[in-house]
Design a protein around this motif. Structure first.
Motif, PDB file in Angstrom:
ATOM      1  N   VAL A   1       0.834  -1.202   0.000  1.00  0.00           N
ATOM      2  CA  VAL A   1       0.000   0.000   0.000  1.00  0.00           C
ATOM      3  C   VAL A   1       0.871   1.254   0.000  1.00  0.00           C
ATOM      4  N   VAL A   2       1.881   1.248   0.824  1.00  0.00           N
ATOM      5  CA  VAL A   2       2.758   2.414   0.949  1.00  0.00           C
ATOM      6  C   VAL A   2       3.534   2.651  -0.340  1.00  0.00           C
ATOM      7  N   ARG A   3       4.003   1.579  -0.963  1.00  0.00           N
ATOM      8  CA  ARG A   3       4.708   1.755  -2.242  1.00  0.00           C
ATOM      9  C   ARG A   3       3.784   2.350  -3.300  1.00  0.00           C
ATOM     10  N   GLU A   4       2.518   1.938  -3.289  1.00  0.00           N
ATOM     11  CA  GLU A   4       1.548   2.505  -4.225  1.00  0.00           C
ATOM     12  C   GLU A   4       1.322   3.989  -3.958  1.00  0.00           C
ATOM     13  N   LEU A   5       1.593   4.419  -2.717  1.00  0.00           N
ATOM     14  CA  LEU A   5       1.504   5.838  -2.371  1.00  0.00           C
ATOM     15  C   LEU A   5       2.740   6.608  -2.824  1.00  0.00           C
ATOM     16  N   GLY A   6       3.731   5.884  -3.335  1.00  0.00           N
ATOM     17  CA  GLY A   6       4.957   6.527  -3.783  1.00  0.00           C
ATOM     18  C   GLY A   6       5.950   6.777  -2.669  1.00  0.00           C
ATOM     19  N   VAL A   7       5.800   6.049  -1.551  1.00  0.00           N
ATOM     20  CA  VAL A   7       6.688   6.219  -0.397  1.00  0.00           C
ATOM     21  C   VAL A   7       7.368   4.882  -0.110  1.00  0.00           C
ATOM     22  N   ASP A   8       8.639   4.927   0.266  1.00  0.00           N
ATOM     23  CA  ASP A   8       9.344   3.705   0.649  1.00  0.00           C
ATOM     24  C   ASP A   8       8.968   3.340   2.079  1.00  0.00           C
ATOM     25  N   PRO A   9       8.433   2.136   2.310  1.00  0.00           N
ATOM     26  CA  PRO A   9       8.060   1.753   3.672  1.00  0.00           C
ATOM     27  C   PRO A   9       9.290   1.574   4.546  1.00  0.00           C
ATOM     28  N   ASP A  10       9.148   1.909   5.823  1.00  0.00           N
ATOM     29  CA  ASP A  10      10.246   1.678   6.754  1.00  0.00           C
ATOM     30  C   ASP A  10      10.538   0.174   6.775  1.00  0.00           C
TER      31      ASP A  10
END
Length: 373
Positions: A91-100
């Motif tokens: 989900v976070v990658r789809e937001l364009g953010v690298d997950p912790d």
């Protein structure tokens, strides 16, 4: 209630909704996997300047019309999003953010999922200093503390730091542990967890605590130790667990909750009155916390129960766990209709119930057995 694959929101759809939200309300199951997932998503929302709130509770939330209501590890027909904790990284990658990477790995560990195949996540974890090594998955550098308070395993020295220290002393470990020393500690734990009263299932379950991913640059010594702290803390002090998953400085408070949880649950497992029925192992004890009872039931399932499903009954609360998805939430919900002032919640693998404290444990066991026939 559990979340079925048909109900879970696909990662791309979830991200599209979260990205456009004016305010996100995340309600998460009281488990380490769910709270870690919420932390991963919350960090991403913070990066995108999307305001949010996280609550670790099974109770429904009140939301404004323009809020996005999401549940993690739960099912809610009124929620806009139903997320599987294991999908947080996607989900976070789809937001364009690298997950912790460390929090994401801790969530997968808590969910009992291997990160194999998650190439991007594994590479990011390696870049962050995560390194697989021999030994045991504990959160602290103090091994006696870690072994005594781990809820990933049940051994004779669980909840007994002095006994753990004595067992370690017999190994004559060097001041700076090398690979051989870590292997000797792992062998000690493996032997102690799978002998005596342990059931055959313990041989497989103990692997969760062995050969950990070390996090020398992290808040905790290992990924598995971090997962253990999250799971214990969210059952003791949910607010601290959420803060920890979001990256706030609550390490000491979280470790205190972890130790308290371990002391209570391991001691209760030893002292509980037990009964064996067809495909069900029941424990009766004095606990009134659903979260603690869930851990007692899990430890019993993994290290003491000859049956695949375990029911831990306390004062006004009970928990039901199994070795695999078994519709436990539905079973406890059905049993609750037969008891005074009772209600149930949870997932297909782990469910809890509260009821009138005057209800006797034998009546709870009878109600659960009846719905499982």
């Amino acid at each position: 209630m559990s979340v079925s694959p048909a109900e879970q929101t696909p990662a791309a759809d979830a991200a599209a909704t979260l990205r456009e939200a004016t305010f996100v309300r995340l309600r998460v199951h009281t488990s380490g996997a769910a709270v870690a997932a919420a932390g991963v998503i919350g960090r991403a929302l913070r990066t995108l300047d999307v305001p949010f709130r996280i609550r670790a509770t099974d109770a429904p939330d009140t939301a404004a019309n323009d809020d996005v209501a999401a549940v993690v590890g739960l099912s809610d027909a009124d929620a806009d999003l139903e997320l599987d904790p294991r999908d947080a990284g996607s989900v976070v990658r789809e937001l364009g953010v690298d997950p912790d990477p460390v929090v994401t790995l801790a969530g997968l560990h808590a969910a009992g999922v291997s990160p194999e195949g998650e190439t991007e996540l594994v590479e990011a974890a390696t870049d962050a200093g995560v390194d697989s090594r021999p030994g045991v998955a504990v959160p602290t550098g103090d091994l006696a503390d870690g072994l005594a308070h781990s809820t990933l395993v049940h051994t004779p020295f669980s909840a007994d730091r002095e006994r753990a220290q004595a067992a370690l002393a017999e190994l004559a470990l060097p001041a700076e542990l090398d690979a051989d020393a870590h292997r000797r500690v792992a062998s000690l734990v493996a032997i102690e967890a799978t002998t005596g009263e342990a059931t055959p299932r313990a041989v497989t379950t103990v692997e969760r605590v062995l050969h950990p991913d070390a996090t020398p640059n992290g808040l905790f010594a290992t990924v598995g130790g971090f997962a253990d702290v999250l799971d214990a803390t969210v059952r003791e002090t949910p607010g601290v667990a959420i803060a920890l998953a979001l990256g706030h400085d609550v390490r000491d408070s979280a470790l205190d909750a972890w130790r308290k949880h371990a002391q209570s649950t391991h001691a209760t497992l030893r002292e509980a009155t037990t009964g064996r029925y067809e495909s069900l192992y029941a424990l009766s004890c004095d606990l009134s916390s659903p979260g603690r009872l869930a851990t007692v039931a899990r430890l019993a399932r993994d290290f003491r129960s000859p049956e695949p499903t375990v029911l831990a009954v306390g004062v006004g609360a009970a928990a039901l766990v199994s070795t695999g998805p078994a519709g436990l939430d539905e079973q406890l919900a059905a049993a609750a209709t037969e008891l005074d002032d009772a209600s149930a919640t949870g997932s297909a693998e782990e469910a809890t119930m509260t009821f009138d404290p005057a209800v006797e444990s034998k009546d709870v066991i009878a109600a659960v057995r009846e719905v499982r026939r």
